[in-house]
Scaffold this motif. Structure first.
Motif, PDB file in Angstrom:
ATOM      1  N   LEU A 142       0.494  -1.188   0.016  1.00  0.00           N
ATOM      2  CA  LEU A 142      -0.230   0.216  -0.229  1.00  0.00           C
ATOM      3  C   LEU A 142       0.984   1.254   0.131  1.00  0.00           C
ATOM      4  N   ARG A 157      -0.161   7.479 -15.175  1.00  0.00           N
ATOM      5  CA  ARG A 157      -0.980   7.384 -14.132  1.00  0.00           C
ATOM      6  C   ARG A 157      -0.686   8.613 -13.654  1.00  0.00           C
ATOM      7  N   ILE A 192      -8.178   7.123 -14.779  1.00  0.00           N
ATOM      8  CA  ILE A 192      -7.072   7.168 -14.190  1.00  0.00           C
ATOM      9  C   ILE A 192      -7.301   5.026 -15.114  1.00  0.00           C
ATOM     10  N   PRO A 193      -7.519   4.588 -16.045  1.00  0.00           N
ATOM     11  CA  PRO A 193      -7.627   3.058 -16.180  1.00  0.00           C
ATOM     12  C   PRO A 193      -6.596   1.920 -15.610  1.00  0.00           C
ATOM     13  N   PHE A 194      -7.125   1.344 -14.612  1.00  0.00           N
ATOM     14  CA  PHE A 194      -6.119  -0.261 -14.218  1.00  0.00           C
ATOM     15  C   PHE A 194      -7.076  -1.086 -14.902  1.00  0.00           C
ATOM     16  N   SER A 195      -5.680  -2.045 -14.776  1.00  0.00           N
ATOM     17  CA  SER A 195      -6.185  -3.253 -14.922  1.00  0.00           C
ATOM     18  C   SER A 195      -7.175  -4.020 -14.692  1.00  0.00           C
ATOM     19  N   GLY A 200      -8.576  -5.064  -8.373  1.00  0.00           N
ATOM     20  CA  GLY A 200      -7.772  -5.170  -7.019  1.00  0.00           C
ATOM     21  C   GLY A 200      -6.562  -3.884  -7.640  1.00  0.00           C
ATOM     22  N   GLU A 201      -5.956  -3.697  -8.969  1.00  0.00           N
ATOM     23  CA  GLU A 201      -5.142  -2.585  -8.760  1.00  0.00           C
ATOM     24  C   GLU A 201      -5.406  -0.884  -8.565  1.00  0.00           C
ATOM     25  N   THR A 207      -5.227  -0.759  -4.955  1.00  0.00           N
ATOM     26  CA  THR A 207      -4.300   0.106  -4.219  1.00  0.00           C
ATOM     27  C   THR A 207      -4.424   0.748  -4.168  1.00  0.00           C
ATOM     28  N   SER A 208      -4.259   1.547  -5.122  1.00  0.00           N
ATOM     29  CA  SER A 208      -4.410   2.919  -5.451  1.00  0.00           C
ATOM     30  C   SER A 208      -4.887   3.263  -4.698  1.00  0.00           C
ATOM     31  N   LEU A 226      -6.026   3.174  -1.809  1.00  0.00           N
ATOM     32  CA  LEU A 226      -5.346   2.797  -0.100  1.00  0.00           C
ATOM     33  C   LEU A 226      -3.962   3.381  -0.335  1.00  0.00           C
ATOM     34  N   SER A 227      -3.049   4.046  -1.290  1.00  0.00           N
ATOM     35  CA  SER A 227      -1.756   4.336  -0.665  1.00  0.00           C
ATOM     36  C   SER A 227      -2.026   6.008  -1.258  1.00  0.00           C
ATOM     37  N   SER A 260      -3.221   7.488  -4.116  1.00  0.00           N
ATOM     38  CA  SER A 260      -2.590   7.770  -5.268  1.00  0.00           C
ATOM     39  C   SER A 260      -4.246   8.573  -6.301  1.00  0.00           C
ATOM     40  N   VAL A 261      -5.339   7.736  -6.282  1.00  0.00           N
ATOM     41  CA  VAL A 261      -6.660   8.173  -6.727  1.00  0.00           C
ATOM     42  C   VAL A 261      -7.093   8.382  -5.598  1.00  0.00           C
ATOM     43  N   GLU A 299     -15.954  -6.173  -5.837  1.00  0.00           N
ATOM     44  CA  GLU A 299     -14.494  -5.954  -5.210  1.00  0.00           C
ATOM     45  C   GLU A 299     -14.351  -5.645  -4.632  1.00  0.00           C
ATOM     46  N   GLN A 337     -13.559  -4.399   2.056  1.00  0.00           N
ATOM     47  CA  GLN A 337     -12.311  -3.371   1.928  1.00  0.00           C
ATOM     48  C   GLN A 337     -13.932  -2.102   3.060  1.00  0.00           C
TER      49      GLN A 337
END
Lengths: 516, 330
Positions: free
Chosen positions: A140, A460, B193-196, B199-200, B203-204, B206-207, B209-210, B219, B223
């Protein structure tokens, strides 16, 4: 120790005869698909998905995880014996492993890789069992900016693989980057190098690239009469036992490799390949330095045993932490983990922070079975090392025909598309030409794997920061990584300068007349 | 004969026996009196194993077997280009009466984004099976406490709100665009911002970033329950039982986006063949196994077939195509 109690209960579950049987089935299947180029553990788990309707979840996940681990043990076998890696995680192993096999040390190489895979798997599984919250915290900490810094670091660190001939290495790197650009760009939706063909919209799959360049390319190379099995050396198979001299070199290499693998398991799309290359590059540099200081000679290029030990340990060390990321966060960091995530959903479970509470029995039985599976794999692989080496007694036409068949089968089965087979042939020809003209293959794969990661994460990060470049240096992790890069570059430059000065001094030394 | 030759011979014989055996079994299965679809049915999944469409096919396969509806069904994955490679393959299988392709909201966007030569109008609609819903989440410590806070921020400066979700032109992206449009923000200005995958994106989030995440409810559900994420809204028509999150409509935003999944047959099949496939799928949805599937996956039972489904489909194609084009993805 709460975790220890849980784990003991887990062992009680996992050691039931039924679960042991599923684990055994899993490791056998995993090893088999790992050995065969084209077939990988992700495909095996995908094919097994329907059994989730018949099996209880614990048994199913024990089997899936065993297949995953088995794949990472088995992938090096064909890489070492025939220079055709079974999965992309064994590309780095192939470089020195095949050289060892050519010198009649195939059993030792196989044993080194089996023990390395075992050490990596056991250490990373232990870490997950006792410190999974720490692993999740680590995952994280990473956002796009940190992933990008890591990719830049990995590019530079793996350049050791490239460095034999700078020009050839860069050519290979560019070929890889071009291959990785093909397809619809995920961030903007723009088509790149697709020529309007829908078959190219998704780009080349990593399976097709690996199989084509490494397996098909090698088959063509051998068929073209340039194959390396000219001497009878390959056919000599001795004891798989590693001598004390070997052990003294492999033991630290296994440990270093494991250290590289652990953090990469939790990083999406970094996969298990990057740490194998990092581990390989590090060993190579260390060997060169050791030789320069008058230690044991640098055997890289001629079958250095450390070059097999470290990447194998690194590859399978990612498996444990990848399981940690999957169970604790629902984050799939490899293709196989992604399919296991789907299996969880089929059982109506969602991996995440609550999985350990809600399905504690399953999680701990699964973790315990990972230990059991690793031991099974070691027991399975070690005595078989000399037996596998005897595979080379099969006449070459049969052997390589078999590889071609399985490669085509694997590539076709992934998407049931004829187009993929044509691409495989095309890239196989490319792989043949590259071998013919001495262009290294590893940089192609590094570029194919790291290129898209670096690009996507950079864009990104910039999108999040609305185009402000400062966003790239906004966190401690990225700053630390860049600092590391600067230090490494500095050390390399100083060393180069010193070496150049030493070389000049040596040249001028035999001519005392000039000094006057 | 050397021992090596003997081994090779034996291997060859074993392989031949296996192939002949398999062929015999196959012939026996297709030999009975029932229709072709009843004895052997193929699901085309236009995506990789492990995704939403794949799940529909595999759960369907299980329900068909458990309910004794179809003797033998198989799943074939034809991934690529937002599902349009699988669509093209299905169109090429014209007049095949025992084949069903899984489809849904995502393919409509995929057809536009990939400039597909074929559209959903080129295949035969059979049924809509189930819907699930999107959820809009923020990290627990986010300044956005409610959907209204998020809307205010979007109106002020859409570029400053980074929204993470699945692939470009997929349901997550479309929902972001629909919300923007409804609150008077240019959909193209949304910083998506597209992620695959979820799950990805997670994390963005929770960190940090977005700022905002959009994905299928399942999904993020864990959480949300664990308190790491806060759900602001779901994209359903009406409040979903068991999900304690208000809908967008309840919060004054006209953005309803069910992520529906359904099945289509190849073109050119006869009316009777179409009737038979519809009957098979209807029977499948009535099995206890399928009911269990709906419950486990928290899917909404929105079964529709025949004219009703065709009507829904054509309205949905118009709606989604317009949004995708507004996003500048065509």
């Amino acid at each position: 120790m709460d975790a220890l109690n849980h784990l003991m209960t887990g062992f009680a579950h996992a050691l039931s005869p039924e679960n042991l049987l599923w684990a055994l089935l899993g490791v056998l299947l995993g090893t088999a698909v790992g050995v065969l180029p084209g077939l990988g553990s992700s495909m095996a788990v995908a094919l097994l998905l329907p059994i989730t309707f018949q099996l209880d979840p614990t048994a199913a996940f024990i089997m899936f995880a065993a297949v995953y681990y088995g794949g990472l043990f088995g992938d090096s076998t064909a890489a070492i014996l025939m220079n055709t890696p079974g999965q992309s995680s064994a590309i780095a192993t192939a470089i020195e492993g095949y050289q060892m096999a050519r010198r009649g040390r195939a059993p030792q190489a196989l044993a080194t890789s089996a023990i390395g895979a075992f050490i990596g798997a056991i250490l990373s599984t232990t870490l997950v069992a006792f410190f999974s919250p720490a692993i999740i915290d680590l995952a994280l900490q990473f956002g796009p900016a940190e992933y990008f810094a890591l990719a830049v670091f990995a590019f530079l660190a793996t350049s050791a693989v490239v460095s034999q001939s700078m020009v050839r290495g860069l050519v290979a790197l560019c070929i890889g980057l071009v291959i990785s650009l093909v397809g619809i760009d995920g961030i903007s939706g723009a088509e790149r190098f697709t020529f309007g063909m829908p078959q190219l919209f998704e780009g080349f799959s990593i399976v097709t690239i690996t199989v084509a360049l490494l397996a098909i390319g090698e088959v063509l190379h051998v068929a073209g009469g340039h194959g390396g099995t000219e001497s009878g050396a390959l056919r000599r198979s001795g004891t798989p036992w590693l001598g004390r001299k070997d052990l003294r070199r492999t033991l630290p290499a296994w440990m270093r490799g494991t250290l590289f693998g652990l953090p990469f398991g939790v990083i999406p799309s970094g996969g298990s390949e990057i740490p194998t290359f990092l581990a390989y590059g590090t060993e190579r540099k260390l060997a060169r330095r050791r030789a320069a200081r008058g230690g044991a000679p640098d055997e890289f290029g001629n079958g250095a045993i450390e070059g097999v030990a470290a990447p194998e340990a690194a590859g399978s060390a990612t498996a444990g932490t990848a399981m940690g990321a999957l169970l604790g966060l629902g984050l799939p960091t490899s293709a196989t983990a992604a399919i296991m995530l789907a299996a969880f959903q089929q059982y109506g479970m969602q991996p995440g922070p609550l999985l350990f509470e809600r399905n504690g029995d399953l999680v701990w039985a699964l973790l315990a079975s990972l230990f059991i599976g690793s031991v099974m794999l070691l027991v399975l692989n070690l005595p078989f090392a000399p037996l596998w080496a005897r595979l080379l007694l099969i006449p070459k036409p049969y052997l390589y025909a078999g590889i071609t068949t399985f490669s085509a089968l694997g590539v076709y089965a992934a998407a049931s598309a004829m187009a993929d087979l044509w691409l495989m042939l095309l890239l196989g020809l490319l792989g043949f030409m590259m071998r013919r003209y001495g262009i290294p293959l590893a940089p192609v794969l590094i570029a194919v794997i790291l290129g898209p990661v670096a690009e996507t994460e950079l864009r990104r990060a910039l999108a999040v920061g609305q185009g402000d470049v400062a966003v790239l240096f906004d966190s401690g992790i990225s700053l630390a990584l860049y600092a590391l890069i600067v230090i490494v570059l500095g050390v390399v430059t100083v060393n180069r300068a010193r070496a150049a000065r030493a070389a000049r001094a040596q040249v001028s030394a035999p001519h005392p007349a000039e000094k006057v | 004969m050397t021992s090596k030759q003997r081994t090779l011979r034996a291997l060859g014989a074993a392989a031949a026996a296996l192939i002949i055996g398999a062929a015999t079994v196959n012939a026996a299965q297709s030999g009975d009196g029932a229709s072709e679809a009843r004895s052997k049915l193929t699901f085309i999944v236009p995506a990789d194993p492990g995704g939403g469409w794949d799940l529909v096919a595999r759960e369907g396969q299980n329900a068909l077997r458990e309910g004794d509806v179809v003797a033998n069904s198989q799943v074939v994955n034809v991934p690529g280009a937002g599902g349009t490679i699988g669509l093209a393959q299905t169109v090429r299988q014209a007049e095949t009466s025992n084949m069903l392709m899984v489809t849904g909201t995502v393919m409509i966007g995929g057809i536009v984004v990939n400039r597909s030569a074929h559209t959903l109008e080129d295949v035969t609609p059979i049924a809509r099976l189930a819907d699930d819903y999107e959820v809009i989440v923020v990290p627990a410590d986010s300044p956005y406490k409610t959907t209204a806070d998020l809307v205010d921020a979007l109106r002020e400066d859409p570029r400053a709100v980074a929204i993470g979700g699945g692939s470009l032109g997929g349901t997550d992206h479309l929902l972001a665009a629909m919300i923007a449009r409804d609150v008077g923000v240019d959909p193209q200005q949304v910083n998506y911002i597209p992620f695959s995958g979820g799950g990805e994106a997670l994390t963005s989030l929770l960190s940090h970033s977005v700022d905002v995440g959009i994905s299928g409810y399942n999904e993020f559900s864990d959480q949300i329950e664990a308190g790491n994420l806060r759900a602001l809204a779901v994209s359903a028509h009406e409040p979903v039982p068991g999900i304690d999150v208000p809908t967008l409509a309840e919060q004054g935003i006209d953005a309803v986006l069910p992520n529906w999944r359904g099945v289509m047959a190849p073109p050119g099949i006869s009316a009777e063949e179409r009737e038979e496939l519809t009957e098979i799928v209807t029977e499948m949805t009535r099995t206890p196994a399928w009911q269990d599937t709906l419950e486990r996956n928290r899917w909404d039972d929105t079964f529709q077939s025949g004219a009703e489904f065709e009507e829904f489909l054509s309205a949905e194609i118009d709606r989604i195509t317009t949004i995708t084009e507004e996003l500048g993805l065509s």
